[in-house]
Design a protein around this motif. Structure first.
Motif, PDB file in Angstrom:
ATOM      1  N   UNK A 394      20.072 -46.346  19.824  1.00 50.73           N
ATOM      2  CA  UNK A 394      20.736 -45.197  18.602  1.00 50.73           C
ATOM      3  C   UNK A 394      19.759 -44.882  17.985  1.00 50.73           C
ATOM      4  N   UNK A 395      18.753 -45.187  18.266  1.00 53.30           N
ATOM      5  CA  UNK A 395      17.739 -44.193  17.685  1.00 53.30           C
ATOM      6  C   UNK A 395      16.984 -43.332  18.801  1.00 53.30           C
ATOM      7  N   UNK A 396      16.962 -41.735  18.420  1.00 55.20           N
ATOM      8  CA  UNK A 396      16.616 -41.120  19.401  1.00 55.20           C
ATOM      9  C   UNK A 396      15.296 -40.984  18.973  1.00 55.20           C
ATOM     10  N   UNK A 397      14.231 -40.691  20.500  1.00 53.63           N
ATOM     11  CA  UNK A 397      12.701 -40.553  20.957  1.00 53.63           C
ATOM     12  C   UNK A 397      12.676 -39.999  22.299  1.00 53.63           C
ATOM     13  N   UNK A 438      10.907 -34.585  26.565  1.00 56.64           N
ATOM     14  CA  UNK A 438      12.713 -34.284  26.286  1.00 56.64           C
ATOM     15  C   UNK A 438      13.073 -35.896  25.193  1.00 56.64           C
ATOM     16  N   UNK A 439      13.950 -34.961  23.996  1.00 56.76           N
ATOM     17  CA  UNK A 439      14.501 -36.271  23.729  1.00 56.76           C
ATOM     18  C   UNK A 439      15.612 -36.191  24.343  1.00 56.76           C
ATOM     19  N   UNK A 440      15.487 -38.160  23.875  1.00 58.34           N
ATOM     20  CA  UNK A 440      17.544 -38.912  24.608  1.00 58.34           C
ATOM     21  C   UNK A 440      17.211 -39.510  22.964  1.00 58.34           C
ATOM     22  N   UNK A 441      18.743 -40.639  23.444  1.00 56.18           N
ATOM     23  CA  UNK A 441      19.207 -41.649  22.544  1.00 56.18           C
ATOM     24  C   UNK A 441      19.855 -42.457  23.868  1.00 56.18           C
ATOM     25  N   UNK A 449      21.937 -39.868  26.485  1.00 51.02           N
ATOM     26  CA  UNK A 449      22.477 -39.203  26.392  1.00 51.02           C
ATOM     27  C   UNK A 449      21.707 -38.147  25.969  1.00 51.02           C
ATOM     28  N   UNK A 450      21.305 -37.288  26.205  1.00 55.26           N
ATOM     29  CA  UNK A 450      20.571 -35.767  26.251  1.00 55.26           C
ATOM     30  C   UNK A 450      20.417 -34.989  25.093  1.00 55.26           C
ATOM     31  N   UNK A 451      18.940 -35.487  24.115  1.00 55.07           N
ATOM     32  CA  UNK A 451      19.654 -34.273  22.737  1.00 55.07           C
ATOM     33  C   UNK A 451      18.708 -33.003  23.062  1.00 55.07           C
ATOM     34  N   UNK A 452      17.628 -32.780  23.736  1.00 56.13           N
ATOM     35  CA  UNK A 452      17.292 -31.073  23.811  1.00 56.13           C
ATOM     36  C   UNK A 452      15.773 -31.722  23.929  1.00 56.13           C
TER      37      UNK A 452
END
Length: 577
Positions: A394-397, A438-441, A449-452
């Motif tokens: 659940x934490x973006x990275x 690339x950022x994801x959760x 889950x891709x964040x951009x």
């Protein structure tokens, strides 16, 4: 194909997989040479060319290998030696496959260049790589000739087709003068094979040097994303017939390493189409060639969904798998593929330097709409923070891949490094973790889950915004064909959410019939804003929407949000002055 959500074999497949990389390995040998040595080489089709309005042409593995041998002899006479770079500037056609096989079996390095590149882009790459020879056809010869005065190291230009008139050497004439015999160079798995330049959305593109072993590293991602490509992973039986096609340019990792080479590796035909993509042509190719496996960009799938919403009623398709990558597919397209194309799309994530590392395989584990999947077998993937520590669920990275698999063995998928750029290579790693940018959760089940991109994320009114979710929401609206979301500088909030929208064909037709196009666009803006506000958080809806004819795209099919972001920054500075 069975679609199962009850049987999840991910853990057993991932834990049970181990790499066995031989010391000596050559991509051309496994993709062409070994098939040409089989008794059915003269019947086994390697490349099938789609020609609109005419019968398809096809070439066998025997023809592919013989032509490659002749071209290897030509290149040897031109002084090309082991490790030398050879530029290949051609679209999807038989001669392009020949060029790759010829260069690789010599131990030389193939350098693919897109036919869409202009003179400046070509000259930078040719000079940076120190390529001595270039092979091109009529699609790119004009640009190559314009670039050539700035490329003093480029000694010979080989022309294919109509380009032969303007080149130093005519491809057909040169090959006809040679025999069909050539002794391949014995390469190590660690030897360089391909020098492929990154998209270059920020700064000058960097040349990623790919070794022969990376072909093996790609295979788990390929077979998983293609639902095992006609094979049954749990039965010792002959695979069913498979036919592959993708509009992805063979000069890009997605077209070369994810389409052309793996299709040939498994001895299966790949359809070549040298033409402009359109939804109608895509369906024609899928239908007429009985394509079973494909790689389609999310932008292509969106266009197909908007243009042919009733594909199931109009076409008889034989699709067994669709892989998609480059941007998030989104649940609207996901549902369309299931309902109209009869396939659960397998989203995949990768990049030039490491290619297939994350994705789905509907045959072996359930997909979650909108998720880019889990780490493919053989790859240890995690979401890490700036210090290189793994983030909690659940934490973006940032998505990262470890040099070693779950068993502690080296992962063969990794690139050797950036060409003549040790500093950039070192910056790519934090310890044994290779950062993707690339950022994801990651959720509790391990799905990403891709964040951009790290440089696509922005804050608006204190909220962290990922453009992908908003873009996916916008595309669900019938008036939208495609969309890109970027920050617009704002003195009070820091930034506003702004959307650039490409109208769908139906919306364009309605606008042309409207009494006032400006009033029509205002009504669509309000409708889109209400649409997003109803589905997402209040702070995510676009405060401003601008309609444009097309989004800026890289040659690999990715939206260049950076171009739009810089445009907004320039406008803000202009308004301030």
């Amino acid at each position: 194909m069975k679609k199962s959500r009850t049987h999840d074999r991910y853990a057993s497949v991932h834990q049970g997989f181990g790499w066995k990389v031989p010391q000596n390995f050559n991509i051309a040998q496994v993709c062409s040479g070994r098939w040409a040595a089989q008794a059915d080489a003269a019947r086994r089709v390697a490349v099938r060319e789609h020609v609109q309005g005419a019968p398809a042409r096809q070439w066998t593995f025997a023809q592919l290998q013989q032509a490659a041998n002749r071209l290897s002899q030509v290149l040897t006479r031109l002084g090309v030696q082991r490790g030398d770079r050879v530029a290949i500037v051609m679209p999807q056609r038989f001669e392009t496959a020949v060029a790759y096989m010829a260069v690789l079996q010599m131990g030389a390095v193939a350098m693919p260049l897109s036919m869409l590149f202009g003179p400046e882009a070509l000259s930078f790459r040719i000079n940076d790589s120190q390529a001595r020879v270039a092979i091109c056809d009529e699609a790119a010869v004009a640009a190559v000739l314009q670039a050539r005065p700035d490329c003093p190291g480029l000694q010979t230009l080989i022309g294919v087709g109509h380009a032969s008139v303007q080149a130093d050497l005519d491809y057909d004439t040169a090959l006809a003068a040679e025999s069909g015999r050539f002794k391949p160079v014995r390469t190590f798995a660690e030897d360089p094979a391909v020098l492929i330049y990154t998209s270059g959305t920020t700064g000058n593109p960097k040349g990623a040097l790919i070794p022969h072993r990376a072909m093996m590293g790609n295979l788990t991602g390929f077979v998983c994303s293609q639902n095992w490509f006609g094979f049954d992973p749990f039965k010792a039986e002959r695979p069913s017939k498979a036919v592959f096609w993708s509009p992805a340019d063979w000069a890009w990792t997605g077209g070369l390493m994810d389409a052309l080479l793996p299709s040939l590796y498994f001895g299966r035909p790949i359809v070549a189409f040298n033409g402009r993509f359109s939804p109608e042509v895509a369906f024609e190719i899928l239908h007429s060639h009985g394509v079973t496996h494909t790689f389609l960009f999310p932008t292509a799938l969106k266009a197909m969904m908007k243009a042919v919403p009733d594909a199931k009623a109009r076409y008889r398709l034989k699709l067994q798998a669709i892989m998609s990558a480059g941007e998030a597919v989104g649940d609207a397209v996901f549902a369309y593929c299931q309902q109209q194309l009869g396939v659960t799309v397998n989203e995949m994530f990768g990049q030039t330097e490491i290619n297939y590392v994350v994705g789905n395989c509907a045959r072996l584990w359930p997909a979650k709409p909108g998720s880019m999947g889990k780490g493919y077998p053989g790859h240890r993937v995690a979401v890490i923070d700036e210090a290189g520590q793994q983030c909690s669920a659940g934490t973006p990275g940032e998505v990262a891949v470890n040099r070693f698999d779950v068993h502690g063995h080296p992962d063969p998928v990794f690139f050797l490094g950036y060409w003549n750029n040790d500093k950039a290579t070192q910056a790519k790693y934090t310890g044994d973790w290779c950062r993707t940018g690339d950022m994801a959760v990651a959720d509790e089940d391990g799905y990403l889950w891709y964040q951009g991109r790290t440089d696509d994320m922005f804050k608006a009114a204190g909220y962290r915004i990922g453009p992908g979710e908003i873009e996916n929401c916008l595309v669900k609206h019938p008036a939208v064909a495609n969309a890109a979301v970027v920050p617009k500088p704002d003195q009070d909030r820091g930034a506003l959410v702004k959307a650039y929208v490409v109208l769908s064909p139906d919306a364009l037709a309605q606008r042309s019939r409207a009494v006032s196009s400006a009033q029509f666009e205002d009504e669509v803006r309000q409708s889109l804003q209400l649409h997003v506000r109803a589905l997402l958080a209040p702070y995510e809806y676009p405060k401003e929407i601008e309609f444009i004819e097309q989004l800026p795209m890289t040659t690999t099919g990715k939206v260049q949000r950076r171009v739009l972001r810089l445009q907004e920054e320039a406008r803000a500075k202009g308004a301030a002055t």
